[in-house]
Enzyme design. Structure first.
Site, short mmCIF file in Angstrom:
data_model
loop_
_atom_site.label_atom_id
_atom_site.label_comp_id
_atom_site.label_asym_id
_atom_site.label_seq_id
_atom_site.Cartn_x
_atom_site.Cartn_y
_atom_site.Cartn_z
N HIS A 1 -37.75 -21.93 -20.94
CA HIS A 1 -37.77 -23.35 -21.26
C HIS A 1 -36.55 -23.63 -22.12
CE1 HIS A 1 -39.05 -27.21 -22.75
NE2 HIS A 1 -40.12 -27.19 -21.98
N ARG B 1 -35.32 -34.35 -23.43
CA ARG B 1 -34.13 -34.40 -22.56
C ARG B 1 -34.30 -35.50 -21.52
NH1 ARG B 1 -33.75 -30.31 -19.20
NH2 ARG B 1 -35.74 -29.40 -19.74
#
Ligand SMILES: Cc1cc2nc3c(=O)[nH]c(=O)nc-3n(C[C@H](O)[C@H](O)[C@H](O)COP(=O)(O)OP(=O)(O)OC[C@H]3O[C@@H](n4cnc5c(N)ncnc54)[C@H](O)[C@@H]3O)c2cc1C
Length: 567
Positions: free
Chosen positions: A238, A260
């Site tokens: 991740h 993000r």
């Protein structure tokens, strides 16, 4: 030393989504059978299912379909998933979510019209992730645990499984050897069928997300019992693990993907964005791309004080960030970072193992009487797991395992006398001279992070295998300088390191054998993806030899789709 012995018809190892679903389904299918859930921690309080934040993928919406969910899973997995397992995942997820809501009492978030709210997750062509805010796992685990407590299902808590014990004739499983962590005594539980659901967990990497009780014991035991593991090179990272120094377990924990997704920037140590130079989608590229770009920047030395990178959200407006990402803002503040208005240090973090024990659609394995489900199993996700398909996997296959174990035991199950126990292998740390297990763990973390992590090549992988051999020899020669066994955590650290090095070796060997790059596996010396039509998966046994086995395209071939409108 002779272990105490107990009998149970069905023995379930692990109390995550897979283990608890198996217990409930087996109890419903065959209430006359005795069922025991044995778990390293406390039932309902340990493992990764409880940590699920984002949610659960299931095709429920009018314009979505199981075919669409299936195609996303196959394409996301770069054509390596076993298509029958993936089909089972997407079709049975629909039943399991209904069961979670209507029979087990989960409340998931809803739309104003009463339908289940489903959010967007990366890699999916439809918004299909069912959730309870961003604490979905707690809702699922609390309800599952209550249901198990309410039934006549036995619990062995703080019992660590150390060996899958075969029958004396080697033809089937006889039971499982445990250490009762509270007393340090050995306990042998004889069973007519056993489920392995200890949840994998790539905690051999310097930065990782899974709970500390996950140390790959199940996979290591499976290898020793002669089972084969597939897709072991596929470890998902991740991109945004929190980096808050070595003194805190918060380092490595996930800062959610939505940061993000909503427009957050990743910055190098020089405080400039670097993602646009790697991918036109910049920070919104998929997890594997972003992790790889971040690792390259780190290797170039463009890093923060702790050796990572920054995430910056301030340009979106601190008020908005505080409102939309309350939990993440608080998590960062706990570690001294201001997510809303400042910079937070992040690093890619090992999150999930796509690889695991080879198994059939009814959760049987090649050892009669042994079943597998959840993150210990391999083949459902191939080269990549879609966010939201993890908890779907554990609940779907946990339920399948419970049903098929109950049926199997009624038909074939017998108590088989066990092969001889070899307790000396767990006793070594009590007689060897005292050593520094923490230093060994740090070297393991470094080897896996540097050479078997996000970017790999043959030279580094071979070096890693040599380092793992050396670490193994050191672990064997390292004692814990204590004689007390009750809650002896050094002893358990020693056992954890043994499991982790065994499984690390399987990851490195599979990574060396796969001479192409796809999904989570990237080889600097083989950067291309080989032809999808001839896709093969890695299969490894206890001898370390890797076989490449062709993927059977039983439902759809590369270049084709099951979606009618796209055909
Ligand atoms: C931070 C985080 C967030 C996540 N978010 C999502 C998400 O949003 N959506 C999604 O789909 N997936 C998510 N996942 C992945 C998901 O949690 C897992 O795929 C899934 O829950 C695994 O279920 P399981 O039952 O196989 O294992 P687990 O739930 O991990 O349970 C394993 C059990 O085995 C026990 N155990 C381990 N070793 C032994 C031993 N030797 N003896 C006895 N017991 C043992 C453990 O104590 C535990 O009870 C996330 C994972 C993490 C770490």
């Amino acid at each position: 030393m002779v272990p105490q012995t107990r009998d149970t018809d069905l023995l379930i190892l692990g109390a995550g989504g897979a283990g608890l679903f198996a217990a409930l389904h087996a109890h419903k299918a065959a209430p006359e059978l005795s069922i025991t859930v044995a778990v390293k921690g406390l039932l309902g309080k340990c493992g990764c299912t409880r940590m699920v934040q984002g949610g659960y993928n299931v095709a429920l919406a009018k314009d979505d379909s199981v075919e669409r969910h299936f195609m996303d899973t196959i394409e996301g997995g770069k054509w390596l998933p076993d298509q029958e397992l993936a089909w089972q995942l997407v079709t049975l997820a629909v039943e399991r979510v209904r069961e979670l809501e209507n029979e087990l009492g989960c409340f998931f978030d809803r739309n104003p019209d009463g339908t289940l709210h489903q959010k967007a997750f990366a890699g999916q062509s439809f918004d299909r992730t069912v959730h309870k805010g961003d604490l979905t796992g707690i809702e699922i685990m609390n309800r599952l645990a209550e249901q198990v407590w309410a039934r006549r299902i036995h619990r062995l808590e703080e019992h660590r499984a150390v060996e899958l014990v075969k029958s004396a004739d080697g033809a089937s499983i006889s039971g499982v050897l445990f250490i009762d962590m509270r007393t340090g005594d050995y306990v042998f539980v004889r069973a007519r069928a056993v489920l392995l659901a200890t949840g994998g967990g790539p905690t051999m990497y310097r930065y990782h997300t899974p709970s500390g009780d996950k140390t790959c014991d199940g996979l290591a035991m499976a290898l020793r019992a002669g089972l084969r593991l597939r897709d072991m090179e596929m470890v998902q990272f991740h991109p945004t693990g929190l980096l808050a120094g070595t003194h805190t377990r918060m380092t490595g924990t996930v800062l959610e993907e939505g940061l993000r997704g909503s427009g957050g920037y990743l910055l190098g140590g020089n405080k400039e964005r670097f993602m646009p130079a790697y991918d036109p989608k910049a920070e919104r590229a998929t997890r594997d791309f972003v992790s790889r770009a971040m690792f390259s920047e780190i290797r170039k030395g463009n890093t923060t004080p702790h050796g990572g990178l920054y995430i910056s959200m301030a340009h979106l407006g601190p008020e908005r960030v505080r409102k939309e990402f309350k939990g993440m803002v608080e998590r960062c503040a706990d570690c001294g970072f201001d997510l809303a208005g400042g910079l937070v240090e992040v690093v890619p973090t090992a999150h999930y193992m796509m690889g695991g024990v080879e198994f059939a659609a009814d959760c049987t394995t090649t050892l009669p009487g042994l079943f597998v489900a959840g993150e210990d199993s391999g083949g459902v996700h191939g080269a990549n797991r879609l966010g939201g398909n993890g908890v779907a996997n554990s609940t779907v296959f946990g339920a399948v395992a419970g049903d098929s174990m109950a049926a199997w035991v009624r038909k074939h199950g017998r108590f088989a006398p066990p092969a001889e126990f070899r307790l000396d292998q767990y006793e070594r740390p009590f007689s060897a001279p005292r050593g520094d297990l923490e230093a060994i763990r740090e070297r393991l973390h470094d080897t896996m992070w540097e050479r078997v992590g996000i970017i790999r090549d043959a030279t580094g992988l071979m070096q890693a295998l040599r380092e793992l051999d050396a670490l193994d020899a050191e672990i064997d020669a390292t004692g814990i300088g204590a004689t007390s066994r009750a809650f002896n955590l050094s002893w358990h650290d020693w056992l954890s390191l043994r499991s982790l090095t065994a499984v690390s070796r399987a990851i490195a060997q599979a990574a060396l054998a796969r001479q192409d790059s796809r999904g989570a596996h990237y080889r600097d010396d083989f950067p291309q993806t080989s032809a999808l039509e001839t896709s093969a998966y890695t299969s490894i046994g206890a001898d370390g030899a890797v076989t490449m086995k062709p993927v059977a395209f039983t439902r759809v071939r590369p270049g084709q789709t099951l979606l009618k409108h796209a055909a």
